[in-house]
Design a protein around this motif. Structure first.
Motif, PDB file in Angstrom:
ATOM      1  N   GLU A 174      10.478  14.980  -5.429  1.00  0.00           N
ATOM      2  CA  GLU A 174      11.691  14.944  -4.595  1.00  0.00           C
ATOM      3  C   GLU A 174      11.569  13.866  -3.520  1.00  0.00           C
ATOM      4  OE1 GLU A 174      14.530  18.183  -2.305  1.00  0.00           O
ATOM      5  OE2 GLU A 174      12.397  18.593  -2.518  1.00  0.00           O
ATOM      6  N   LEU A 175      10.417  13.790  -2.869  1.00  0.00           N
ATOM      7  CA  LEU A 175      10.194  12.773  -1.853  1.00  0.00           C
ATOM      8  C   LEU A 175      10.173  11.389  -2.476  1.00  0.00           C
ATOM      9  CD1 LEU A 175       9.482  11.972   1.077  1.00  0.00           C
ATOM     10  CD2 LEU A 175       7.074  12.441   0.536  1.00  0.00           C
ATOM     11  N   PHE A 176       9.540  11.239  -3.627  1.00  0.00           N
ATOM     12  CA  PHE A 176       9.446   9.945  -4.298  1.00  0.00           C
ATOM     13  C   PHE A 176      10.836   9.423  -4.693  1.00  0.00           C
ATOM     14  CE2 PHE A 176       9.114   7.464  -8.260  1.00  0.00           C
ATOM     15  CZ  PHE A 176       8.321   6.412  -7.802  1.00  0.00           C
ATOM     16  N   LEU A 177      11.698  10.332  -5.197  1.00  0.00           N
ATOM     17  CA  LEU A 177      13.041   9.911  -5.609  1.00  0.00           C
ATOM     18  C   LEU A 177      13.858   9.436  -4.414  1.00  0.00           C
ATOM     19  CD1 LEU A 177      13.923  12.650  -8.271  1.00  0.00           C
ATOM     20  CD2 LEU A 177      13.402  10.229  -8.681  1.00  0.00           C
ATOM     21  N   VAL A 218       0.835  -1.204   0.000  1.00  0.00           N
ATOM     22  CA  VAL A 218       0.000   0.000   0.000  1.00  0.00           C
ATOM     23  C   VAL A 218       0.871   1.255   0.000  1.00  0.00           C
ATOM     24  CG1 VAL A 218      -1.715   1.329   1.306  1.00  0.00           C
ATOM     25  CG2 VAL A 218      -1.929  -1.162   1.131  1.00  0.00           C
ATOM     26  N   LEU A 219       1.937   1.249   0.823  1.00  0.00           N
ATOM     27  CA  LEU A 219       2.814   2.417   0.899  1.00  0.00           C
ATOM     28  C   LEU A 219       3.447   2.707  -0.465  1.00  0.00           C
ATOM     29  CD1 LEU A 219       4.204   4.642   2.538  1.00  0.00           C
ATOM     30  CD2 LEU A 219       6.012   2.989   3.101  1.00  0.00           C
ATOM     31  N   MET A 223       3.042   6.152  -2.527  1.00  0.00           N
ATOM     32  CA  MET A 223       4.191   6.957  -2.960  1.00  0.00           C
ATOM     33  C   MET A 223       4.137   7.227  -4.457  1.00  0.00           C
ATOM     34  SD  MET A 223       5.768   7.760  -0.249  1.00  0.00           S
ATOM     35  CE  MET A 223       7.202   8.517  -1.023  1.00  0.00           C
ATOM     36  N   ARG A 224       3.702   6.242  -5.232  1.00  0.00           N
ATOM     37  CA  ARG A 224       3.570   6.461  -6.681  1.00  0.00           C
ATOM     38  C   ARG A 224       2.463   7.482  -6.972  1.00  0.00           C
ATOM     39  NH1 ARG A 224       5.224   0.954  -7.000  1.00  0.00           N
ATOM     40  NH2 ARG A 224       3.100   0.197  -6.585  1.00  0.00           N
ATOM     41  N   PHE A 240      12.651   8.150  -1.697  1.00  0.00           N
ATOM     42  CA  PHE A 240      12.040   6.900  -1.251  1.00  0.00           C
ATOM     43  C   PHE A 240      12.493   5.721  -2.121  1.00  0.00           C
ATOM     44  CE2 PHE A 240       8.510   3.805  -1.337  1.00  0.00           C
ATOM     45  CZ  PHE A 240       8.404   3.521   0.013  1.00  0.00           C
ATOM     46  N   THR A 241      12.660   5.949  -3.427  1.00  0.00           N
ATOM     47  CA  THR A 241      13.005   4.853  -4.344  1.00  0.00           C
ATOM     48  C   THR A 241      14.511   4.649  -4.484  1.00  0.00           C
ATOM     49  OG1 THR A 241      12.808   6.403  -6.198  1.00  0.00           O
ATOM     50  CG2 THR A 241      10.886   5.045  -5.668  1.00  0.00           C
TER      51      THR A 241
END
Length: 970
Positions: A941-944, A927-928, A932-933, A946-947
């Protein structure tokens, strides 16, 4: 003034006058009053001389009041007395004048002297309207004036919201300020009790007209929802003013039991300042309600009064003490002595001074500076005694038996948990007279005696005042008996809202490893150690000190007409000292005229030398509050000291670098809330706390605080069951120790048994040691509290409490945590950044607060999460500053929203309902990732991170998951 306005105000006038006539007032028409009112002396001559002639014919004759010359001389003497002593004193005590003293008000109502009621009925209560009071300006008229025996006591200016102008009591206040000359005899200081501004919804008053500088105070009941104003009733919202406060017996009570002149000498000018004290509505209400309840239900009650800062608590306590001395039931005084207990010396002095100002017979009052003196005062039956709570533990054994058969009222100021448990038991034992030892008692008799002594004694009534009642305080004294809420105090302008202008800061650090090895440490403790370490370094303190000084110079120094001061709240004595030197150094570098003081208790080693507050400030620590009043001293840097009970109205700004929880947060920040001239706001810069946590701390005390769950006595049996099971002691050992304890056997008899118990304890594994020692402490703490409030004692509990008290300090600590200190030798600070986060007004919810007692129990040691030093440092840097965000505010906002976004997903909801934590975590990861997607386009910026940043992903994933599970568990 238009016809509609005149009719509306005239209708309000008529409503007041018509009601007063129904309760025995004489209505004097304006045309009649013009003939009898002496404008030079502000006296209704007709009713004054008629009263004296009827009730005191000898005085009337001796003063030749049937002649113009005699009346003129008499009025001159009376005017001098009114100017010197005030209307309250003249009515209460009369005036001594040659050849015969004169009584101006018969106020005694003595059931043992029936004639006193006839004397009271001979008083002339009168009211007039449209009073032409001025010789210089004969066209000026006052709306309403109330007299007793021809002497004016209360004036009113009325406004009607139904008028064409829409005027309110605020306009009536302006009329007093702009059109009522304070030099006029009627409006001179002390000539009347109070001057009221009135409309249909609100009332305010002042005791001193000072033209444009006149200060009015609200005189409202409260709106019924914890706020300012008045509730909607069957009649006019403000009719309590004339229906309740202008009743003859209420006026008698105000004159004889409330109104007084407070005199204080200014330490600088050496001049004595006089203040006429008249009760606000809630002050009169609480004192009257308490006395009525005591006289109805007799001695032995417990009362909790939740009155906010700004409620005038010192005066409420003064009036209550005086009234309780006079309280009667069945023609007999209820209390032999009234004991006023404060937990701080400055409040002790303030209340003592108030009582000295109020009571006319000084022999009825005494202040105790020592336990020996207090004992003597109690035994001798001094009527009112003030002391500090610290005195009570010293007098338990000496006066317990001497107090039997006497009744006491105990008024406790700021009743917190210090009044619970042992402190309350000490107080109870001191005055109960029940703790009595005789030769024929066995151990069980002794135990029963202690149980009885620990209860709230039947020969005492308790009156506990506090602004922030804790759960145990409510359990000890009962639910709130009378409320003057923080909300009402703020809305009425008696205190300022310290949660406005609240700024939080983020602290960002980066540390590095200084050793080649990669040792293991417990991760959570290590992180706390590192944070404490880096915040104690010179650079972070220097940077925060520069922020503090610059903010104060550029902003706060201009507040309160340049008189504003600041408090710096620190987490430890060492930190306070470091701030003291840093701030003074920066001030010197700026060539600023401002100076800083430091305040802490005891001594502390700093850079190889032992220092004290007195040594650093270069004067006695007793002088700190007074020296801080000087203009050049702007910063008071504190470590615990002065965080509670310190009132300096010029404190405007607070710089907080200490975690503040619950009541401590409220008490600390409330140092700013005192009002003074030209102080219109406050300011907080917080380097350590989250705004939501501060809001949560204040919310329970915004309106009425209610207990939702009390202490469960059965928890003690649960604890004993677990402790008994661990076989550290045996029941016969407990009984033998108790017998020897009360027989005063020497330690050589008791020690072998206790040593045996300690050896058994050492034989337990670590988990059982933790459970046993925590259980023993929990039992002692809970028993001390419950024994004071439960109606029926338990002998087994009392025995175990004594036994555990003897045992607990012999038990070694289950686990040695010193190894964690090694981490500080393995790291160093690489960089630090202080960043302003939010400037906001923290708004509290309009609802009653809730509190509950912490339930007793035993603890089990948690399983430490051991991580390598490399990972600990990486996690720390990820959280506190390793990532160079381009839009930090947006990232922070999105992270805060993640738990709620994830928790709303149907997959998580179903997993939580149907699976264990492990399976929930598996579903959660999916789910997380989807969430995030989904936010990728809003926060790339947060997504990058996180990945691509596995350490950040782990931290974020764990943090969000723990937050969700914590909320669910609650």
């Amino acid at each position: 003034m238009g016809i509609r306005t005149e009719k509306a105000e005239s209708a309000l006038e008529s409503q007041i006058i018509e009601y007063l006539q129904t309760i025995g007032y004489d209505y004097v028409k304006p045309s009649e009053m013009k003939l009898s009112y002496n404008k030079k002396y502000a006296i209704d001559e007709k009713r004054l001389f008629s009263f004296i002639e009827k009730t005191q014919p000898t005085a009337y004759h001796n003063h030749r009041l049937d002649t113009d010359l005699g009346r003129q001389k008499f009025l001159n003497n009376l005017s001098s007395a009114l100017i010197r002593d005030g209307i309250a004193h003249v009515l209460k005590e009369g005036v001594k004048m040659y050849p015969t003293g004169v009584i101006f008000f018969y106020h005694a109502l003595d059931k043992k002297r029936p004639s006193s009621f006839d004397e009271f009925n001979s008083n002339i209560f009168s009211v007039t309207n449209q009073l032409t009071y001025s010789e210089a300006n004969p066209g000026l008229e006052l709306d309403v004036c109330v007299f007793i025996n021809g002497l004016p006591i209360i004036t009113m200016e009325l406004k009607s919201r139904m008028s064409g102008t829409g005027w309110t009591c605020k306009d009536a206040e302006d009329q007093y300020k702009n059109d009522r000359d304070s030099r006029e005899p009627l409006f001179m200081f002390k000539r009347c009790f109070a001057h009221f501004a009135v409309d249909e919804n609100y009332v305010s008053f002042t005791t001193k007209l000072n033209d444009k500088d006149t200060f009015f105070m609200p005189f409202n009941k409260g709106n019924g929802d914890g706020g300012a104003g008045n509730p909607i009733g069957e009649g006019t919202m403000t009719d309590y003013l004339w229906k309740d406060f202008l009743s003859k017996k209420t006026l008698r009570s105000l004159i004889t039991q409330f109104v007084y002149i407070q005199r204080k000498k200014d330490t600088k000018t050496k001049k004595t300042k006089e203040t006429l004290i008249f009760p606000r509505f809630h002050q009169y209400r609480v004192v009257t309600r308490l006395v009525e309840d005591v006289e109805k239900n007799s001695v032995g009650g417990r009362y909790l009064i939740q009155h906010s800062a700004g409620s005038g608590k010192s005066n409420s306590i003064t009036w209550l003490a005086y009234r309780l001395v006079e309280a009667e039931k069945d023609y007999k005084k209820l209390f032999d002595s009234v004991i006023v207990v404060t937990d701080r010396k400055n409040l002790d002095k303030q209340i003592s001074d108030n009582i000295r100002s109020f009571i006319s017979v000084s022999s009825n009052f005494a202040h105790s500076d020592s336990s020996k003196e207090l004992e003597k005062l109690l035994v001798d039956g001094k009527k009112i005694i003030t002391t500090t709570v610290q005195k009570f533990p010293y007098i338990i054994e000496t006066i317990g038996t001497k107090m039997k058969g006497k009744n006491f009222a105990v008024i406790i100021d700021e009743a917190h948990s210090s009044q619970s448990g042992k402190a309350a038991a000490s107080l109870s034992t001191a005055i109960s007279g029940n703790y009595k030892v005789t030769d024929d008692m066995d151990s069980e008799d002794y135990i029963n005696a202690i149980i009885e002594a620990r209860k709230m004694p039947e020969n005492a009534s308790y009156f506990a005042f506090t602004a922030t009642p804790k759960a145990k305080t409510i359990e000890m004294f009962g639910s709130v008996f009378d409320l003057y809420s923080m909300k009402q105090a703020i809305e009425e302008g008696f205190i300022l809202d310290v949660l406005k202008n609240y700024t939080t800061y983020g602290n960002y650090y980066k540390v590095y490893k200084t050793v080649e090895d990669n040792p293991l440490f417990e991760s959570k403790k290590a992180s706390r150690k590192i944070r404490n370490f880096v915040e104690g370094q010179e650079f972070p303190i220097r940077q925060k000190s520069e922020e503090i000084v610059n903010h104060f110079i550029n902003n706060s120094s201009k507040k309160i007409n340049g008189k504003a001061k600041a408090m710096v709240v620190t987490s430890s004595i060492l930190r306070a000292i470091e701030y003291y030197f840093a701030i003074n150094d920066i001030l010197n570098a700026y060539k600023s005229p401002f100076k800083a003081l430091v305040a802490f208790s005891g001594e502390k080693e700093y850079k190889g030398k032992k220092v004290t507050e007195s040594l650093l400030n270069e004067f006695s620590d007793k002088e700190t509050p007074e020296v801080f009043k000087k203009d050049e001293y702007k910063f008071l840097i504190v470590a615990d000291k002065y965080q509670t009970g310190y009132d300096e109205p010029l404190l405007h700004t607070m710089y907080v670098d200490k975690i503040l929880n619950d009541v401590k947060a409220v008490q600390t920040l409330s140092r700013l809330n005192r009002c003074c001239e030209n102080k219109i706001d406050t300011c907080v810069l917080d380097f350590a706390n989250d705004a939501d946590d501060i809001k949560d701390a204040f919310q329970p005390f915004y309106k009425e605080t209610k207990l939702i769950e009390g202490t469960d006595p059965n928890k003690l049996y649960e604890i004993l069951g677990k402790l008994d099971y661990l076989n550290v002691y045996e029941e016969d050992e407990v009984d033998r120790v108790i017998d020897m304890f009360f027989e005063n056997k020497s330690r050589e008899f008791i020690d072998p048994i206790m040593d045996t118990c300690v050896e058994r304890y050492k034989g337990l594994d670590e988990e059982d040691q933790v459970e046993f020692k925590s259980g023993v402490k929990s039992f002692i703490r809970t028993y001390n509290f419950l024994s004071a409030i439960l109606p029926i004692g338990q002998i087994e509990w009392a025995k175990k409490s004594i036994f555990f008290e003897l045992l607990v300090h012999r038990l070694p600590t289950p686990r040695d945590d010193e190894g964690i200190n090694e981490i500080l030798e393995s790291i160093d600070l690489e960089s630090y950044r202080l960043e302003k986060q939010n400037e906001l007004n923290i708004a509290l919810e309009n609802e009653d607060g809730e509190t509950s007692s912490n339930q007793a129990g035993t603890a089990r040691p948690f399983e430490p999460e051991m991580e390598s030093l490399d990972i600990i440092i990486a996690n720390f840097n990820d959280i506190f500053g390793n990532i160079d965000w381009n839009d930090k505010d947006n990232v922070a906002r999105q992270i805060k929203e993640l738990p709620d976004m994830v928790a709303k997903d149907e997959r998580i909801i179903n997993a939580i309902k149907n699976s264990d934590k492990g399976n929930v975590k598996i579903e959660y990861e999916n789910v997380l990732a989807d969430v995030m997607r989904a936010i990728m386009k809003d926060n790339m910026e947060l997504f990058l991170q996180f990945t691509s940043n596995q350490q950040f992903k782990k931290w974020l994933s764990d943090s969000v998951f723990e937050e969700i599970m914590t909320v669910i568990s609650k």
